[in-house]
Design an enzyme around this catalytic site. Structure first.
Site, PDB file in Angstrom:
ATOM      1  N   ARG A   1      -6.489  20.069   6.785  1.00  0.00           N
ATOM      2  CA  ARG A   1      -6.604  19.219   7.493  1.00  0.00           C
ATOM      3  C   ARG A   1      -5.736  19.399   8.695  1.00  0.00           C
ATOM      4  O   ARG A   1      -4.876  19.194   9.786  1.00  0.00           O
ATOM      5  CB  ARG A   1      -5.751  18.470   6.700  1.00  0.00           C
ATOM      6  CG  ARG A   1      -5.934  17.787   5.433  1.00  0.00           C
ATOM      7  CD  ARG A   1      -5.282  16.663   4.700  1.00  0.00           C
ATOM      8  NE  ARG A   1      -3.114  17.541   4.540  1.00  0.00           N
ATOM      9  CZ  ARG A   1      -2.671  16.580   4.006  1.00  0.00           C
ATOM     10  NH1 ARG A   1      -2.637  15.684   4.374  1.00  0.00           N
ATOM     11  NH2 ARG A   1      -2.023  17.219   3.635  1.00  0.00           N
ATOM     12  N   GLU A   2      -5.697  20.490   9.188  1.00  0.00           N
ATOM     13  CA  GLU A   2      -5.980  21.076  10.911  1.00  0.00           C
ATOM     14  C   GLU A   2      -6.316  19.942  11.742  1.00  0.00           C
ATOM     15  O   GLU A   2      -5.481  19.374  12.756  1.00  0.00           O
ATOM     16  CB  GLU A   2      -6.125  22.246  11.523  1.00  0.00           C
ATOM     17  CG  GLU A   2      -6.216  23.456  10.521  1.00  0.00           C
ATOM     18  CD  GLU A   2      -7.125  23.459   9.245  1.00  0.00           C
ATOM     19  OE1 GLU A   2      -8.153  22.748   9.171  1.00  0.00           O
ATOM     20  OE2 GLU A   2      -6.912  24.878   8.733  1.00  0.00           O
TER      21      GLU A   2
ATOM     22  N   ILE B   1       1.389  -7.518  -0.878  1.00  0.00           N
ATOM     23  CA  ILE B   1       0.269  -6.721  -2.120  1.00  0.00           C
ATOM     24  C   ILE B   1       0.947  -5.558  -2.963  1.00  0.00           C
ATOM     25  O   ILE B   1      -0.127  -4.995  -3.828  1.00  0.00           O
ATOM     26  CB  ILE B   1      -0.613  -6.791  -0.978  1.00  0.00           C
ATOM     27  CG1 ILE B   1      -1.134  -7.566   0.189  1.00  0.00           C
ATOM     28  CG2 ILE B   1      -1.756  -6.051  -2.079  1.00  0.00           C
ATOM     29  CD1 ILE B   1      -1.614  -8.650  -1.090  1.00  0.00           C
ATOM     30  N   GLY B   2       2.056  -4.696  -2.479  1.00  0.00           N
ATOM     31  CA  GLY B   2       2.751  -4.144  -3.356  1.00  0.00           C
ATOM     32  C   GLY B   2       3.361  -2.550  -2.942  1.00  0.00           C
ATOM     33  O   GLY B   2       4.922  -2.328  -2.530  1.00  0.00           O
ATOM     34  N   SER B   3       2.257  -2.062  -1.492  1.00  0.00           N
ATOM     35  CA  SER B   3       3.383  -1.294  -0.864  1.00  0.00           C
ATOM     36  C   SER B   3       4.146  -1.259   0.151  1.00  0.00           C
ATOM     37  O   SER B   3       3.578  -2.534   1.090  1.00  0.00           O
ATOM     38  CB  SER B   3       2.540   0.091  -0.161  1.00  0.00           C
ATOM     39  OG  SER B   3       1.426  -0.534   0.083  1.00  0.00           O
TER      40      SER B   3
ATOM     41  N   LYS C   1     -16.926   0.175   5.395  1.00  0.00           N
ATOM     42  CA  LYS C   1     -17.440   1.071   4.021  1.00  0.00           C
ATOM     43  C   LYS C   1     -18.526   1.417   5.022  1.00  0.00           C
ATOM     44  O   LYS C   1     -19.360   0.958   5.008  1.00  0.00           O
ATOM     45  CB  LYS C   1     -17.599   0.424   3.164  1.00  0.00           C
ATOM     46  CG  LYS C   1     -16.084   0.115   2.396  1.00  0.00           C
ATOM     47  CD  LYS C   1     -15.515   1.173   1.658  1.00  0.00           C
ATOM     48  CE  LYS C   1     -14.012   1.503   0.968  1.00  0.00           C
ATOM     49  NZ  LYS C   1     -13.301   2.055   0.475  1.00  0.00           N
TER      50      LYS C   1
ATOM     51  N   HIS D   1      -3.842  -4.594   9.345  1.00  0.00           N
ATOM     52  CA  HIS D   1      -4.368  -2.434   9.516  1.00  0.00           C
ATOM     53  C   HIS D   1      -4.168  -2.403  11.385  1.00  0.00           C
ATOM     54  O   HIS D   1      -3.810  -1.685  11.597  1.00  0.00           O
ATOM     55  CB  HIS D   1      -5.895  -2.649   9.474  1.00  0.00           C
ATOM     56  CG  HIS D   1      -6.564  -2.638   8.033  1.00  0.00           C
ATOM     57  ND1 HIS D   1      -6.626  -4.308   7.306  1.00  0.00           N
ATOM     58  CD2 HIS D   1      -6.465  -1.837   6.921  1.00  0.00           C
ATOM     59  CE1 HIS D   1      -6.655  -3.673   6.126  1.00  0.00           C
ATOM     60  NE2 HIS D   1      -6.622  -2.828   5.920  1.00  0.00           N
TER      61      HIS D   1
ATOM     62  N   GLU E   1     -17.220  -1.749  -3.107  1.00  0.00           N
ATOM     63  CA  GLU E   1     -18.153  -0.619  -2.407  1.00  0.00           C
ATOM     64  C   GLU E   1     -18.788   0.014  -3.251  1.00  0.00           C
ATOM     65  O   GLU E   1     -19.740   0.667  -3.196  1.00  0.00           O
ATOM     66  CB  GLU E   1     -16.608   0.403  -2.847  1.00  0.00           C
ATOM     67  CG  GLU E   1     -16.864   1.892  -1.679  1.00  0.00           C
ATOM     68  CD  GLU E   1     -15.424   2.392  -1.899  1.00  0.00           C
ATOM     69  OE1 GLU E   1     -14.506   1.981  -1.609  1.00  0.00           O
ATOM     70  OE2 GLU E   1     -15.714   3.425  -2.475  1.00  0.00           O
TER      71      GLU E   1
ATOM     72  N   GLU F   1       6.239   0.824  -4.486  1.00  0.00           N
ATOM     73  CA  GLU F   1       5.472   2.123  -4.810  1.00  0.00           C
ATOM     74  C   GLU F   1       5.822   3.665  -4.289  1.00  0.00           C
ATOM     75  O   GLU F   1       4.541   4.031  -3.583  1.00  0.00           O
ATOM     76  CB  GLU F   1       3.922   1.130  -4.554  1.00  0.00           C
ATOM     77  CG  GLU F   1       3.362   0.268  -4.992  1.00  0.00           C
ATOM     78  CD  GLU F   1       1.595  -0.404  -4.559  1.00  0.00           C
ATOM     79  OE1 GLU F   1       1.009   0.543  -3.953  1.00  0.00           O
ATOM     80  OE2 GLU F   1       1.659  -1.657  -4.360  1.00  0.00           O
TER      81      GLU F   1
END
Ligand SMILES: CN1c2c(nc(N)[nH]c2=O)NC[C@@H]1CNc1ccc(C(=O)N[C@@H](CCC(=O)N[C@@H](CCC(=O)N[C@@H](CCC(=O)O)C(=O)O)C(=O)O)C(=O)O)cc1
Ligand SMILES: N[C@@H](CCS)C(=O)O
Ligand SMILES: [Zn+2]
Length: 762
Positions: free
Chosen positions: A20-21, A438-440, A115, A701, A612, A491
Site C-alpha cells: 500500500r505504498e 448508522i453505527g460506526s 460503483k 462522505h 451492487e 464499532e
C-alpha cells in the site's frame, strides 16, 4: 503495417502497491507531510515495479497506463479535457485540480463517486454537457509508454473506451433535460483519434480500449454508437492496433458489432460468460483479429482449472486470426501476491492472487503455443490443487447442510408489521422523529494502532479489549451528551464491517496483506469464503451488552447482512451464490438471536451492497433479488415482535431494488437521501413502503459540517412525504472515515434541527 501478436496478457494490474505504498504516499501528500515530487517518485517506482514483474513473468504483452493516482475514469476525464469549470476556477496546479475533483476542497465538493459495475471498486462520475470542450489535455498515456520504453519494456496502453466513458458519465448542470452524455460521442471520438495518433507516433503497437459498459443491457442506439465509434477509430490512418476489451459479463449484441468492426483484437470474459466460447466461433469478422480469451478470473482468487481452460481454448482455435490468452478483466480487483500470506497451506494451494494469475496466463500461452508437454509440471500442480479442493472435507459441513435443507418458508417470515410496530412502541417508548446514527464512529489512530499492536504482539487481548471498552464508553457518553435517542457502540473493534465477521465465522479465512483498492487511498482486505459457513460463537454480543450496560437509552446491535458479506468477500465458485447466502444468513440469524437474548432490543442488519450485486442484465434481476431478500429475511425473522429490526443501505441508485427494499420487511430502513433532497421517500411511497424510514439528513462522505437550518429544511421536506410517526433522523452512513470534531458538530446540528422540527409538529 504492424504485425505483432498479443500471445499472453493481463488486462490490468493492481496499482496501490504491494504494501500500500500509494495509499501512504497519497495520504502523506494530502496531509501536507510530503510534496508533489515525493508523491510522483513513489508513483514512478510503483509503475516500474509492476512493469518489471510483468516482463520477468514472461507475459507476451504488458498492459501500460494502468497506474492512477486515484481512478482511471477520472484520469480519462482529465485526458479528454472534461474538467468542470468549478474545478478550473480554483486556480490549482494540475495535480491538485485532479485531487479537488476526486476529494473536493473546502469550497467545492468532489465529483460524485459510484460503483464500477458490480464490483467494490468506485469511480468518479464525469460531468458532461453540451458545452464540454473535448480536447486532448493530458499526455499521461504517452508519457508512461515512453517511461516503460526507456527501461526496454514495451507496453500496451490501456484506456477507458469512449463509449464506456460517456455511458458512465452524467449530464452536467447546464444540460437540458433531454441531453445524454452519449450525444457527445462524435466529439469525444475526435479526441481519442488525436490520442491514438500521438501514441502511434510514440511507437505504440497496441492500445487496449475497455468497454465493459456493453456487458450491461444497451439500447439499439447505444449499439449503433459503438459501431460508428469503432468504425471511425478503426479507419484512422495513424493509429496503433486496437484491442477492445469487454468484460464483467455477456456482451450480447455488442459482440457481433465489435467482431465486424475494423478493430484488431477483442478481449472476451469467458469466466463470467463461458457461453461466449460457443458463440465466438460462429462470429464473422474475427478471422483478421486477435481474440484474447479471458480464461483466468480477474476478480476472484481461486486457482484456475488449467485443464478446463485449455479445453475451452482448444474449442476456440481457428475462430480468430490469433488466439491469445488473458485474464477475464483487470487484476485491479485482486491482491498482489498470495505467496507471503500466512494462510493454512491446503487453502493457500487453492489460491491465485495477481502474481499467480500472471503465471497461469503465461502457462496457458505456452501450452497453446508449444503443447501441454511444455508446461506439464505446472499443469500437474494445478490439477492436484483443483482435485484437492473439489474433494476437501473442510469445505463441507454436514451440520450446516442439514440445517439449510430443513429450512421452511415460515423461517423467513415475521408477524404482520402492525403487530410488531405496536409491540415495539410499547417496549421502546421512543419520541417522535427518533434520532440515531448508522453505527460506526470515527476510527481513530489510537484504535487502529491498538489493533496493529495486538497483531504484532506488543499488547495482549486483555489490554486490547480494555482499550476498545474505553472507546465504547467515550462514544456512549458522547451520544448521551448530544441527546441521541437510539445509541450505538461505535464499532471501534471492527477493522471492516465484513472482514470483522469473517474472522469469527467457520468457512472463511483472511489475509494479512491482501489489500484491494476500493476508492482512492481506501483499501479493503476481502475475506476468502472457501467452505460451508457457520458461527461457532457470538461475534458482537459482548461489545453490544457492554455498551448497553452503560446507558438506559436503547443501544442498537450492529450486524452486516448476508448479501453484503458475500459482495465484499472472495466467494467460493463451486456452488451457487444462493446456497452460500443461506449459510451466511443462518450465521447472522444466530447472532440476532443471541443479541436479543442478551437484552438488545434493536438490531440493525446492514445491506449496503444490495444494489451492487444486482446483475448487469435485467433478465437476471428477479432471480437475484429473490434470493437476496430471502437471505435477509432468513437472517432477521427469528426476532421477537418486540425486537426492532433496522436495515441500512447507503448508495443512492435505488430504482431497480426499490421493491426489494420493501420486501426486506425491516421495521426501519435508513437510506441515503440527502443528496437527492429526500426524493427517495416518494419512490418508497410509490411502491407501498409503510414502515419506519430514516432518510440520511446529511452526507457523511464530505468533511463539510451541515448547518442545522439545512437539516431542518430536509426534515420538513421529508415530512411532506412521510408522517412523523414513521420518520427517523440519522446521517446517511457510518462515521468511521470522519474526525470527531466534524462528527460532534454535525450531530449537534442534527439534534438541534430535530428539536426544532418536533416543536413544530403539533
Ligand atoms: C462502506 N464501504 C465499505 C466497502 N467495502 C468494505 N469491505 N468495507 C466497507 O466499509 N465498500 C463500500 C464502502 C466504501 N469503501 C470503503 C473501503 C475502505 C474504507 C477504509 O477506510 N479502509 C481502511 C482500512 C480499513 C481496515 O481494514 N483497517 C484495519 C487495518 C488498518 C491499518 O491499515 N493499520 C495499519 C497500522 C495502524 C496504524 O498505525 O494506523 C497497518 O496495518 O499498516 C484496522 O482497522 O485494523 C483504509 O485505511 O483504507 C472505507 C470505505
Ligand atoms: N454500520 C456501518 C454501515 C456502513 S455502510 C457503519 O456505520 O459504518
Ligand atoms: Zn452505509
Amino acid at each position: 503495417m504492424l504485425t505483432s501478436t498479443i500471445g499472453s496478457t493481463v488486462l490490468g494490474y493492481p496499482r496501490i502497491g504491494p504494501n500500500r505504498e500509494l495509499k501512504r504516499a497519497l495520504e502523506s501528500y494530502w496531509s501536507g507531510s510530503s510534496d508533489e515530487a515525493e508523491l510522483r517518485d513513489v508513483a514512478r517506482q510503483l509503475r516500474v515495479g509492476s512493469w518489471t514483474v510483468l516482463r520477468d513473468s514472461g507475459l507476451d504483452s504488458i498492459p501500460g497506463n494502468t497506474f492512477s493516482y486515484y481512478d482511471q475514469v477520472l484520469d480519462t476525464a482529465v485526458t479528454v479535457g472534461a474538467v468542470p469549470q468549478r474545478y478550473r476556477e480554483l486556480g490549482l496546479d494540475s495535480l491538485d485540480t485532479y485531487f479537488a475533483m476526486a476529494r473536493g476542497v473546502e469550497s467545492t465538493p468532489p465529483l460524485e463517486m459510484t460503483k464500477w459495475f458490480d464490483t467494490n471498486y468506485h469511480y468518479l462520475v464525469p460531468e458532461i454537457g453540451p458545452d464540454t470542450t473535448f480536447v486532448l489535455s493530458d499526455r499521461t498515456p504517452v508519457d508512461q509508454f515512453r517511461e516503460a520504453a526507456a527501461l526496454g519494456i514495451t507496453t500496451r496502453p490501456v484506456l477507458v473506451g469512449p463509449l464506456t466513458f460517456l455511458l458512465l458519465s452524467k449530464s452536467d448542470g447546464n444540460a437540458p433535460e433531454a441531453f445524454r452524455p452519449l450525444d457527445r460521442i462524435d466529439d469525444l471520438v475526435g479526441v481519442y483519434a488525436d490520442l491514438l495518433a500521438e501514441l502511434r507516433r510514440a511507437g505504440v503497437e497496441w492500445v487496449q480500449l475497455d468497454e465493459p459498459a456493453f456487458a450491461a443491457d444497451r439500447t439499439p442506439a447505444e449499439l449503433e454508437a459503438l459501431r460508428e465509434a469503432y468504425r471511425r477509430l478503426g479507419s484512422l490512418t495513424e493509429r496503433p492496433k486496437l484491442l477492445v476489451a469487454g468484460y464483467f459479463g455477456d456482451l450480447g449484441d455488442a459482440l457481433g458489432v465489435l467482431a465486424s468492426s475494423p478493430i484488431d483484437g477483442l478481449a472476451v470474459d469467458l469466466v463470467t460468460d463461458p457461453a461466449a466460447a460457443i458463440s465466438l466461433p460462429t462470429q464473422t469478422g474475427m478471422q483478421d483479429k486477435t481474440l484474447v480469451a479471458g480464461l483466468v478470473d480477474g476478480r476472484n482468487i481461486w486457482r484456475t482449472d488449467l485443464d478446463k481452460a485449455l479445453t475451452t481454448a482448444t474449442t476456440l482455435l481457428g475462430s480468430a486470426g490469433e488466439l491469445a490468452v488473458g485474464t477475464s478483466c483487470s487484476l485491479l480487483h485482486v491482491p498482489y501476491d498470495v505467496e507471503p500470506e500466512d494462510i493454512d497451506p491446503q487453502i493457500k494451494s487453492w489460491l491465485a492472487f495477481a502474481a499467480q494469475k500472471v503465471h497461469e496466463v503465461v502457462t496457458l500461452g505456452k501450452a497453446l503455443r508449444k503443447g501441454r508437454g511444455a508446461v506439464a509440471t505446472d499443469l500437474d500442480v494445478a490439477r492436484a490443487a483443483i482435485t484437492d479442493r473439489a474433494s476437501a472435507d473442510r469445505a463441507r459441513d454436514s451440520h450446516v447442510r442439514v440445517r439449510v435443507e430443513a429450512l421452511r418458508p415460515e423461517d423467513a417470515r415475521r408477524a404482520d408489521y402492525p403487530v410488531r410496530r405496536d409491540a415495539q412502541a410499547t417496549t421502546l417508548g421512543l419520541p417522535p422523529l427518533p434520532t440515531t446514527t448508522i453505527g460506526s464512529f470515527p476510527q481513530t489512530t489510537d484504535v487502529r494502532k491498538a489493533r496493529a499492536q495486538l497483531r504484532n504482539g506488543s499488547i495482549d487481548e486483555t489490554i486490547y479489549r480494555q482499550r476498545m471498552r474505553e472507546e465504547i464508553e467515550r462514544v456512549i457518553r458522547l451520544q448521551e451528551d448530544l441527546g441521541l435517542d437510539v445509541l450505538v457502540h461505535g464499532e471501534p473493534e471492527r477493522n471492516d464491517m465484513v472482514q470483522y465477521f469473517s474472522e469469527y465465522l467457520e468457512g472463511f479465512t483472511s489475509t494479512h496483506n491482501g489489500w484491494v483498492q476500493s476508492y482512492g487511498s481506501r483499501c479493503v482486505r476481502p475475506p476468502i469464503l472457501f467452505g460451508d459457513v457457520s458461527r461457532p460463537r457470538p461475534m458482537t454480543v459482548d461489545w453490544a451488552t457492554y455498551a448497553q450496560s452503560l446507558t438506559s437509552q436503547p443501544v442498537k446491535g450492529m450486524l452486516t447482512g448476508p448479501v453484503t458479506i458475500l459482495a465484499w468477500s472472495f466467494v467460493r465458485d463451486d456452488q451457487p451464490l444462493v446456497d452460500t447466502a443461506k449459510q451466511v444468513a443462518l450465521a447472522i440469524r444466530d447472532e440476532v438471536h443471541d443479541l436479543e437474548t442478551a437484552g438488545i432490543r434493536i438490531v440493525q442488519v446492514d445491506e449496503p451492497a444490495l444494489r451492487e450485486l444486482l446483475p448487469l442484465r435485467a433478465v437476471q434481476h428477479k432471480e437475484y433479488l429473490n434470493w437476496a431478500v430471502e437471505s435477509f429475511r432468513l437472517a432477521t425473522s427469528s426476532a421477537a415482535d418486540t425486537t426492532q429490526i433496522h436495515t441500512h443501505l447507503c448508495y443512492s441508485e435505488f430504482g431497480d431494488v426499490i421493491d426489494a427494499i420493501v420486501a426486506l420487511d425491516a421495521d426501519v430502513t435508513s437510506i441515503e437521501a440527502a443528496r437527492s433532497r429526500m426524493e427517495v421517500l416518494d419512490d418508497l411511497n410509490d411502491v407501498g413502503y409503510t414502515k419506519g424510514v430514516g432518510p440520511g439528513v446529511y452526507d457523511i462522505h464530505s468533511p463539510r459540517v451541515p448547518q442545522s437550518a439545512e437539516i431542518t429544511h430536509l426534515l420538513q421536506a421529508a415530512l411532506q412525504a412521510v408522517p412523523a410517526e414513521r420518520l427517523w433522523v440519522n446521517p446517511d452512513c457510518g462515521l468511521k472515515t470522519r474526525s470527531y470534531a466534524e462528527v460532534e458538530q454535525a450531530l449537534r446540528n442534527m439534534i438541534a434541527a430535530t428539536a426544532q422540527t418536533r416543536a413544530r409538529l403539533n
